[in-house]
Each structure stands twice: as structure tokens, then as C-alpha cells.
Write an enzyme that holds these catalytic residues in place. Structure first.
Site, short mmCIF file in Angstrom:
data_model
loop_
_atom_site.label_atom_id
_atom_site.label_comp_id
_atom_site.label_asym_id
_atom_site.label_seq_id
_atom_site.Cartn_x
_atom_site.Cartn_y
_atom_site.Cartn_z
N CYS A 336 0.84 -1.20 0.00
CA CYS A 336 0.00 0.00 0.00
C CYS A 336 0.88 1.26 0.00
O CYS A 336 1.55 1.54 -0.98
CB CYS A 336 -0.97 -0.04 1.17
SG CYS A 336 -2.37 1.10 0.99
N HIS A 435 -3.44 -5.60 1.08
CA HIS A 435 -3.24 -5.92 2.49
C HIS A 435 -3.65 -7.38 2.69
O HIS A 435 -4.51 -7.90 2.00
CB HIS A 435 -4.10 -5.02 3.38
CG HIS A 435 -3.67 -3.60 3.42
ND1 HIS A 435 -2.51 -3.20 4.03
CD2 HIS A 435 -4.25 -2.47 2.92
CE1 HIS A 435 -2.39 -1.88 3.93
NE2 HIS A 435 -3.43 -1.42 3.24
#
Length: 514
Positions: A336, A435
Site C-alpha cells: 500500500c 493488504h
């Protein structure tokens, strides 16, 4: 109208163990056959959970929903506060960004709106479930905030719920913190506290018993349990929990994994699957002196990518990461915000996260990122090809920004007609928006074996089944807590408050019909 029995868990301070006790009760009540839901009206956390409909809630409530064997919804955490810079946070309402607000403005301008949102969300859960486990935040004795608080005693009163106060004995002064909390809250709120739980106890409980007797005699509030410290781990939501992670290297473990501890680190539980691997040691680093020469370096998520990128430069970690990429031994993995930092630049032309409009990245992958106001929140899946093997992976995405390739390169994940992430030609620099990428057992095993190969070690294939292990952790936690609390007393009080709630509801209905 159907109503649920409820219990609220509050604490003497942050990280007292409210989330853990709440998670345990969710599994305990589910095991007893009750349709159970968690609820936290307002959550301040940078660890998030994505619901099936692509909405964002606090990670603890997602975990508690899993423990309760129910599907997480935004009603379980209608307001999520995500700090983004000093005195400012992104306010997430029912899983979608509402606006960025200063702390004072939020407290002054959002209170009534927030209270309405909370009442409506709880009302829906109250009609759908048989039991609701409510979690507070911080302490109910924060007297400077209590006139407009939205998460502790106001919620207990609104939902007509009994309260259990949790204290952490590991920090010391547990009796002082419990007594002080009880003395500082309003008398009517004190009457709502049905008992206390002392958490994280180590040692011989018989040595504690004189203190327990004194506490009950002095306060009139019973001790409902002394819960011993346990190594059973469930996902943390609060960065306070980072203190539990190692910062030192373990020479007895074959694989050394370093994780950059950004000031605005988010979703740090991405690294947890490695904690279960016997040959891996995970440590957090925040300075160039700590970094050394890890086998795997992880750049985790960030709530403010540019400011955390500047932190890398100011701390000297930026230059050290560049050094590591030249040694041919260290794998570098960005997730991310960490993925965004691996590119040429990160741009924030609208000042959404930072006052800095553009910052040079590590320039280790041929990408650049522009921060956008639209937030991506979704559950994702795809495949990864490594060494002739196909790995099916699942994860979730929470990011503000669009990442673009500067030149053709190899994507990490194939998602039908789209892709995610990048993997370098030597396969040692990797970035992704996924994630939970390491929760995927076969891919995690393949990555560790790649590292072992570079180190000249034999491959290992007897890896942990992480998702099964997490489910077993809920069972172990429930049994552990159940063994050390007075569950029958708690249930009796829940029924008493439930009966009172029903009576109040009937009286309100009768008054309205007159």
C-alpha cells in the site's frame, strides 16, 4: 420490537485489554448459540477491516465479527477516525470517507450528527441480534472530554447496557487506576459498572487475593475475574500494540525480517503471519542503526505516504534501503503506502494527505503515484506466478491514490483483465496494494523459500495454515477468558438490564398511546 441483551466493556486506559475481552465474549456467546454482534460506536485506529460490500471499519470490530461467526457490517463501527497529520484526521462514516477534520472542529461540529449515526446503527443491530458486545475507547474518566464523548458511558446509557471495567495489571498500579476511574465518573455511571476484570496477570493469584478483597470492600464493585497473560494473539487495532513487537535481531532464527515503523503506520497486522513461522523473526525498525542487513525488509501501509517518505529520508533509512537493494541478498516488499514509496514520485497536488505536493520516492520500481480524493476500499483476489507455480491470493485494498507504470513491467498479481503491483526483474523488489497478502499460505511459503534459497538454505514446506490458526486462536482465547471470569454473574446482570430495557420500551409505548 426485538431487543438484544448487551454488555459493554470499558477500560481504565487505552490497551487495557478491552478489544481482547470483547473478542473473547463474542466467541463465548456464539458458542452458546446466541446470534452475536460486536459494536464500537467510534473508533480511532489506523488498522482497518474491509466488509463484504467494500466498506472500511476498525479492524477490531471485523475481528470480533469473525469471532462471533457473523458478517461484519458498518453498523458495528459507524464512525472510524483515522489520524492523518497533527491535530487532523480523516472521518470515515459507515465505511466511506466523510471529510478531514481538525480535532476541535470534530468535537464541536460533529457531535450531534455522530450521536444520531450511532443511535441508528445500534438500533439496527438491536433488532437483528440476540446479544451485542459493546466496546468503549480510552477511559470513561477522561473528564475533559466527557461532555461530548460518543463512545463510553453515553453509549452505555443510550443502549441500557451494564458495564465491565477492565484494568491492565502488567502496567502496575491496577487498583489505583480502577479505583480512580470509578471515583471520577458520575455516580449514576458508577452504578452501571457491574464489576471489574483485571487483565494480563502473571504469577500466583493467591498473592493478589488480599487486594481483590480490599477492592470489593472499598468500592462495593465485585472483581469478576483475573485473566492471566496469554500468548494467544488476535489482530490488534491500535498502534499502542506495536510495543509488543520485537525491535532486536534474533540470531537463532534463520530468516530476519525488518519492518519499517513509520510514524503514520497503518494495517501493521499484515506482518503477523510471519510471527507464526518458526524460522522467521520479525522486528520493527525506526532508525538506520536498527536496520542492519535483514533478509526481508517490509515497508508497510501508511496513512500519510509523503510524510512517512520524508521520515525515511530524515532518519537515514532512505539511504540504507538503497544500500540494501544493491547487495543482492535483501528482498524489499512494499504494501500500500510502502508500495507507493518504492516508485519514482508520490504526488499530492490537492493537499489531501500532506502539505507537500510532490516527493521523490525510492525509485526502486518504475511507477509513480498521485494521491486522489477518491478512496479505494475493496476485497480483492487474483493469482501470483512464481517459479512456475500459481498461487491464488486474497486480500483487501484501502488506499487513496492511483499508481501508474512508467514503463512496461511485470505485475505481481493478475486479477482477470486487470493487475496489481509490480515485481522487479530479479524478483527481489516487490510492491502491492493487497493488504493481507502474507495471510495466503502457499504464497508466503514460496516467498520464504525464495529467501532461503538466496541464503543457501534448504526449502521448508511444513508451513503454518494461518487462517486456520486464527480461527483456533478465537477458540483458545474464549476458553482462556471463560475459565477466569464469572460468566454466570455477567449473564445474570445482562438479563436484568435486558428486562429493564424491555420495561422501559413498553412504558414508552404505553405513554405514546395515551
Amino acid at each position: 420490537m426485538r431487543r438484544a441483551q448487551s454488555i459493554m466493556i470499558q477500560g481504565t486506559h487505552s490497551d487495557a485489554g478491552k478489544s481482547v475481552i470483547s473478542t473473547a465474549l463474542c466467541r463465548i456467546f456464539s458458542d452458546m448459540g446466541y446470534k452475536t454482534a460486536p459494536f464500537k460506536s467510534q473508533n480511532m485506529a489506523l488498522n482497518s477491516y474491509i466488509t463484504l460490500d467494500g466498506k472500511e471499519i476498525g479492524r477490531a470490530q471485523g475481528v470480533q465479527a469473525e469471532a462471533a461467526r457473523t458478517i461484519a457490517t458498518t453498523d458495528m463501527n459507524p464512525i472510524l477516525i483515522k489520524p492523518s497529520r497533527d491535530y487532523e484526521a480523516q472521518i470515515v462514516v459507515h465505511g466511506k470517507p466523510y471529510k478531514n477534520m481538525q480535532a476541535g472542529a470534530y468535537r464541536q461540529d460533529f457531535f450531534q450528527q455522530g450521536l444520531t449515526l450511532i443511535k441508528e446503527a445500534y438500533e439496527r443491530l438491536d433488532q437483528q441480534f440476540e446479544r451485542i458486545v459493546i466496546e468503549g475507547a480510552g477511559s470513561p474518566a477522561e473528564i475533559n472530554l466527557n461532555d461530548r464523548e460518543l463512545v463510553n458511558m453515553r453509549v452505555a446509557n443510550m443502549t441500557e447496557s451494564p458495564v465491565i471495567l477492565v484494568g491492565d495489571i502488567e502496567r502496575g498500579g491496577v487498583f489505583a487506576s480502577l479505583v480512580g476511574t470509578l471515583q471520577l465518573i458520575e455516580a449514576s455511571d458508577r452504578d452501571r459498572v457491574i464489576g471489574v476484570i483485571i487483565n494480563k496477570f502473571r504469577g500466583d493469584v493467591s498473592l493478589l487475593e488480599p487486594g481483590l478483597d480490599w477492592f470489593t470492600e472499598y468500592t462495593g464493585v465485585p472483581v469478576l475475574g483475573v485473566v492471566p497473560y496469554t500468548n494467544v494473539k488476535v489482530d490488534a487495532e491500535d498502534s499502542v500494540a506495536l510495543k509488543l513487537y520485537s525491535t532486536e535481531r534474533d540470531s537463532e532464527k534463520e530468516i530476519d525480517i525488518a519492518v519499517i515503523q513509520f510514524p503514520k503506520i497503518s494495517n501493521f497486522t499484515d506482518i503477523d503471519p510471519f510471527l507464526s513461522e518458526e524460522d522467521c523473526h520479525v522486528r520493527l525498525v525506526s532508525s538506520k542503526e536498527q536496520l542492519q542487513d535483514p533478509d526481508l525488509l517490509i515497508l508497510p501501509g501508511s496513512k500519510n505516504t509523503i510524510e512517512d517518505l520524508i521520515f525515511l529520508k530524515q532518519s537515514g533509512l532512505y539511504d540504507e534501503i538503497q544500500r540494501l537493494t544493491k547487495n543482492g541478498k535483501t528482498f524489499v516488499y512494499g504494501i500500500c503506502g510502502g508500495y507507493q514509496m518504492l516508485g519514482a514520485t508520490v504526488e499530492d497536488p490537492e493537499g489531501i494527505e500532506s502539505k507537500v505536493s510532490i516527493e521523490a520516492g525510492l525509485n526502486l520500481l518504475p511507477i509513480y503515484t498521485i494521491i486522489t480524493s477518491e478512496k479505494t476500499t475493496t476485497l480483492s483476489k487474483g493469482t501470483i506466478q512464481t517459479n512456475g507455480q500459481t498461487h491464488y491470493v486474497e486480500g483487501y485494498e484501502i488506499h487513496m491514490g492511483v499508481t501508474t507504470f512508467l514503463k512496461p513491467c511485470t505485475p505481481l498479481i493478475t486479477q482477470g483483465t486487470t493487475t496489481d503491483g509490480v515485481i522487479s526483474e530479479n524478483q527481489q523488489i516487490i510492491g502491492t496494494y493487497f493488504h493481507g497478502i502474507f495471510d495466503n499460505d502457499s504464497y508466503r511459503a514460496a516467498l520464504i523459500n525464495q529467501i532461503r534459497k538466496v541464503k543457501g538454505l534448504e526449502e521448508k514446506h511444513d508451513r503454518v495454515a494461518f487462517r486456520s490458526q486464527r480461527e483456533e486462536a478465537y477458540n483458545q482465547l474464549a476458553e482462556h477468558v471463560k475459565e477466569h471470569i464469572n460468566l454466570s454473574f455477567i449473564e445474570e446482570k445482562m438479563r436484568e438490564y435486558y428486562d429493564k430495557k424491555i420495561r422501559l420500551g413498553m412504558e414508552t409505548t404505553m405513554e405514546g398511546s395515551q
